[in-house]
Design an enzyme around this catalytic site. Sequence first.
Site, PDB file in Angstrom:
ATOM      1  N   TYR A 129     -16.942  28.624 -40.824  1.00 34.69           N
ATOM      2  CA  TYR A 129     -16.640  29.911 -41.693  1.00 34.69           C
ATOM      3  C   TYR A 129     -17.537  31.027 -41.697  1.00 34.69           C
ATOM      4  O   TYR A 129     -17.664  31.628 -42.884  1.00 34.69           O
ATOM      5  CB  TYR A 129     -16.140  29.181 -43.047  1.00 34.69           C
ATOM      6  CG  TYR A 129     -14.948  28.443 -43.093  1.00 34.69           C
ATOM      7  CD1 TYR A 129     -13.642  29.173 -42.571  1.00 34.69           C
ATOM      8  CD2 TYR A 129     -14.877  27.018 -43.239  1.00 34.69           C
ATOM      9  CE1 TYR A 129     -12.560  28.400 -42.603  1.00 34.69           C
ATOM     10  CE2 TYR A 129     -13.747  26.442 -43.210  1.00 34.69           C
ATOM     11  CZ  TYR A 129     -12.685  26.996 -42.863  1.00 34.69           C
ATOM     12  OH  TYR A 129     -11.360  26.247 -42.811  1.00 34.69           O
ATOM     13  N   HIS A 133      -6.068  25.508 -41.352  1.00 32.21           N
ATOM     14  CA  HIS A 133      -6.807  26.453 -40.607  1.00 32.21           C
ATOM     15  C   HIS A 133      -6.136  26.731 -39.299  1.00 32.21           C
ATOM     16  O   HIS A 133      -5.762  25.853 -38.451  1.00 32.21           O
ATOM     17  CB  HIS A 133      -8.219  26.329 -40.375  1.00 32.21           C
ATOM     18  CG  HIS A 133      -8.852  27.390 -39.666  1.00 32.21           C
ATOM     19  ND1 HIS A 133      -9.456  28.540 -40.092  1.00 32.21           N
ATOM     20  CD2 HIS A 133      -9.122  27.519 -38.324  1.00 32.21           C
ATOM     21  CE1 HIS A 133      -9.814  29.203 -39.006  1.00 32.21           C
ATOM     22  NE2 HIS A 133      -9.906  28.588 -38.005  1.00 32.21           N
ATOM     23  N   ASN A 146      -6.075  25.966 -49.483  1.00 32.24           N
ATOM     24  CA  ASN A 146      -5.153  25.979 -48.254  1.00 32.24           C
ATOM     25  C   ASN A 146      -5.238  24.563 -47.425  1.00 32.24           C
ATOM     26  O   ASN A 146      -6.230  24.045 -47.303  1.00 32.24           O
ATOM     27  CB  ASN A 146      -5.550  27.226 -47.435  1.00 32.24           C
ATOM     28  CG  ASN A 146      -4.492  27.677 -46.727  1.00 32.24           C
ATOM     29  OD1 ASN A 146      -3.828  26.834 -45.985  1.00 32.24           O
ATOM     30  ND2 ASN A 146      -4.320  29.061 -46.696  1.00 32.24           N
ATOM     31  N   GLU A 157     -13.932  28.391 -31.927  1.00 31.56           N
ATOM     32  CA  GLU A 157     -13.747  27.203 -32.822  1.00 31.56           C
ATOM     33  C   GLU A 157     -13.537  25.929 -31.817  1.00 31.56           C
ATOM     34  O   GLU A 157     -13.950  24.985 -32.097  1.00 31.56           O
ATOM     35  CB  GLU A 157     -12.457  27.366 -33.698  1.00 31.56           C
ATOM     36  CG  GLU A 157     -12.545  28.385 -34.472  1.00 31.56           C
ATOM     37  CD  GLU A 157     -11.634  29.143 -35.403  1.00 31.56           C
ATOM     38  OE1 GLU A 157     -11.804  29.832 -36.329  1.00 31.56           O
ATOM     39  OE2 GLU A 157     -10.424  28.994 -34.828  1.00 31.56           O
ATOM     40  N   LYS A 209      -6.992  20.535 -43.113  1.00 31.78           N
ATOM     41  CA  LYS A 209      -7.935  20.296 -44.307  1.00 31.78           C
ATOM     42  C   LYS A 209      -7.962  19.002 -45.009  1.00 31.78           C
ATOM     43  O   LYS A 209      -6.930  18.387 -44.924  1.00 31.78           O
ATOM     44  CB  LYS A 209      -8.021  21.783 -45.011  1.00 31.78           C
ATOM     45  CG  LYS A 209      -8.414  22.672 -44.296  1.00 31.78           C
ATOM     46  CD  LYS A 209      -8.711  24.024 -45.045  1.00 31.78           C
ATOM     47  CE  LYS A 209      -8.587  25.546 -44.304  1.00 31.78           C
ATOM     48  NZ  LYS A 209      -8.831  26.498 -45.246  1.00 31.78           N
TER      49      LYS A 209
END
Length: 147
Positions: free
Chosen positions: A49, A115, A112, A126, A9
């Site tokens: 998401y 992922h 965070n 994904e 991220k």
Amino acid sequence: MEKTFTMLKPGVLQRRIAGEVIHRFERKGLKLIALKLLQMDKAMVETHYAEHKGKDFYGKLVEYTLSGPVVAMVWEGEEAITMVRRLVGPTDIDVSLPGTIRGDYAYRTRLNIVHASDSPASAEREIALFFKPEELIDWKDGNGHWF
């Protein structure tokens, strides 16, 4: 061999620790078969998401993911999904132990840094969202016998 998806991220790039995090996966013996630096748009983040839509943290998660570029990757290995989840550690950083990526580098659960797919179905979905089939490179790992 199993494939799994991971995404570093924006905080990883902002903190200049992408190499350290990628090194953790490599050191474990996982084989990197796709890697892409990209700035996601809102539609892509919301698709990625979608299962979290309506949860209290969803808006902040979308906002954070849009705050900078991400590094999307596909890793391959025996039980790759389980292996990556162990390396990454629990999402809740209060229970993410030192030695895991989140335990060592994440400061807040909502910020965070990584992922990781949590199942074969999510990995497949994904991977397809971020990569075309021809972008997955099946290369011969000369060191594969060590792992």
